[in-house]
Design an enzyme around this catalytic site. Structure first.
Site, PDB file in Angstrom:
ATOM      1  N   LYS A 185       0.851  -1.190   0.000  1.00  0.00           N
ATOM      2  CA  LYS A 185       0.000   0.000   0.000  1.00  0.00           C
ATOM      3  C   LYS A 185       0.882   1.234   0.000  1.00  0.00           C
ATOM      4  O   LYS A 185       2.070   1.201   0.342  1.00  0.00           O
ATOM      5  CB  LYS A 185      -0.938   0.015   1.209  1.00  0.00           C
TER       6      LYS A 185
ATOM      7  N   ALA B 238       9.629   0.134   5.170  1.00  0.00           N
ATOM      8  CA  ALA B 238       9.510   0.980   3.988  1.00  0.00           C
ATOM      9  C   ALA B 238       8.248   1.839   3.981  1.00  0.00           C
ATOM     10  O   ALA B 238       8.088   2.702   3.129  1.00  0.00           O
ATOM     11  CB  ALA B 238       9.538   0.114   2.730  1.00  0.00           C
ATOM     12  N   GLY B 239       7.309   1.582   4.914  1.00  0.00           N
ATOM     13  CA  GLY B 239       6.041   2.299   4.885  1.00  0.00           C
ATOM     14  C   GLY B 239       5.093   1.769   3.840  1.00  0.00           C
ATOM     15  O   GLY B 239       4.125   2.443   3.471  1.00  0.00           O
ATOM     16  N   LEU B 240       5.324   0.540   3.365  1.00  0.00           N
ATOM     17  CA  LEU B 240       4.486  -0.066   2.325  1.00  0.00           C
ATOM     18  C   LEU B 240       3.544  -1.129   2.886  1.00  0.00           C
ATOM     19  O   LEU B 240       2.761  -1.714   2.140  1.00  0.00           O
ATOM     20  CB  LEU B 240       5.371  -0.689   1.242  1.00  0.00           C
ATOM     21  N   GLY B 241       3.623  -1.363   4.192  1.00  0.00           N
ATOM     22  CA  GLY B 241       2.694  -2.296   4.821  1.00  0.00           C
ATOM     23  C   GLY B 241       2.942  -3.749   4.503  1.00  0.00           C
ATOM     24  O   GLY B 241       2.019  -4.561   4.583  1.00  0.00           O
ATOM     25  N   GLY B 242       4.172  -4.114   4.177  1.00  0.00           N
ATOM     26  CA  GLY B 242       4.447  -5.488   3.775  1.00  0.00           C
ATOM     27  C   GLY B 242       4.072  -6.516   4.818  1.00  0.00           C
ATOM     28  O   GLY B 242       3.370  -7.490   4.525  1.00  0.00           O
TER      29      GLY B 242
ATOM     30  N   ALA C  30       0.264  -6.544   5.428  1.00  0.00           N
ATOM     31  CA  ALA C  30      -0.449  -7.234   4.349  1.00  0.00           C
ATOM     32  C   ALA C  30      -0.361  -8.742   4.520  1.00  0.00           C
ATOM     33  O   ALA C  30      -1.360  -9.466   4.360  1.00  0.00           O
ATOM     34  CB  ALA C  30       0.133  -6.822   2.998  1.00  0.00           C
TER      35      ALA C  30
ATOM     36  N   ASP D  41      -2.127  -1.003  10.450  1.00  0.00           N
ATOM     37  CA  ASP D  41      -2.352  -1.049   8.999  1.00  0.00           C
ATOM     38  C   ASP D  41      -3.068  -2.322   8.553  1.00  0.00           C
ATOM     39  O   ASP D  41      -3.555  -2.398   7.418  1.00  0.00           O
ATOM     40  CB  ASP D  41      -1.021  -0.950   8.244  1.00  0.00           C
TER      41      ASP D  41
END
Length: 275
Positions: A8, A95-99, A102, A134
């Site tokens: 995300k 990274a702030g990508l929600g890995g 998720a 998240d």
């Protein structure tokens, strides 16, 4: 059963106030983007749970991995037998990508389907919220306006320009959430997030802000360099995602590696069509 947890990004992130419980009230719009991990679950032949990780390094024991915690969370409500979990990490952590979030949410969804638990999205989202702020987003997995600690979510009608592409860049630094909050002073936003996102996308830059950026870029200048490089390459909007360190650029035209060649040396990047 096999599934592909996506990442995300955050379109705007306002840190509004500090709560009595030590957390913060925020406002942001999250949207899914096509960067995928690979998650598979099969019933265990040995009679014991096991987690097998590949791809990017996962530096924690099984008991602390969010995927395994999601399994334990499902077992508080449903009968789930011992399973073998295979997780191939491709979305970077820190990274702030929600890995990780998720992976946890998709684990809840996968177990629900595999063992026919019958849980609806509301139940799954409530369990996901206990795993991380998240995580509930990935139960819905569509653009959502998020408030409170980030777990209060309502669908958001996000309209990107037709033919939009995204370039995701992960520099060689990671940003712990505690570091991102250090030195940040919560404040009411100057511009309404909803109002800014209702404007034409080419007007977002400068109005749609991520409150973490000044502090994080001050400590990691490469993040600011990437953002500048993406704008110079023609992005109509660029920002750090979440608390960092990944940066994204949104483009209204197809992007090739030659278009962003000057990003080499700043980080690894991914190019995808998103609308």
């Amino acid at each position: 059963m096999l599934t592909f947890p996506n990442a995300k990004i955050n379109l705007g992130l306002n840190v509004i106030s500090r709560r009595p419980d030590g957390y913060h009230n925020i406002e942001t719009v999250m949207m899914p983007v096509p960067s995928f991990d690979i998650l598979e679950v099969v019933e265990s032949r040995s009679g014991a749970d096991a987690l097998h990780c590949s791809g990017r390094p996962v530096n924690c024991p099984m008991e602390k991995n969010l995927v395994y915690k999601a399994l334990l969370k499902m077992r508080t409500r449903y009968e789930i037998p011992p399973v073998e979990i295979y997780l191939c990490k491709q979305t970077p952590d820190g990274a702030g990508l929600g890995g990780g979030s998720a992976d946890a949410a998709f684990m809840l969804r996968l177990l629900n389907d595999l063992f026919r638990c019958g849980a609806g999205k509301e139940i799954l989202a409530a369990m996901a919220a206990q795993l991380g702020a998240d995580c509930p987003f990935f139960i819905h997995n569509r653009p959502m306006f998020c408030s409170g600690t980030g777990t209060d979510m309502v669908p958001f009608d996000l309209r990107l320009p037709a033919g939009s592409w995204i370039v995701l860049v992960k520099p060689g630094v990671s940003v712990p959430t505690a570091e991102a909050y250090a030195g940040l002073t919560p404040t009411e936003p100057q511009h309404s997030l909803r109002e800014v996102l209702s404007l034409p996308a080419d007007r977002w830059q400068g109005l749609l802000v991520n409150d973490f950026e000044p502090t994080v870029i001050g400590r990691h200048p490469v993040i600011g360099q990437i953002k500048k490089a993406l704008l110079e390459a023609g992005a109509y909007y660029s920002s750090m995602s979440g608390s960092g360190s990944a940066v994204f650029g949104l483009f209204s035209h197809e992007v090739s590696p030659l278009d962003v060649k000057h990003l080499e040396g700043l980080g690894c990047y991914l190019i995808r069509k998103i609308s």
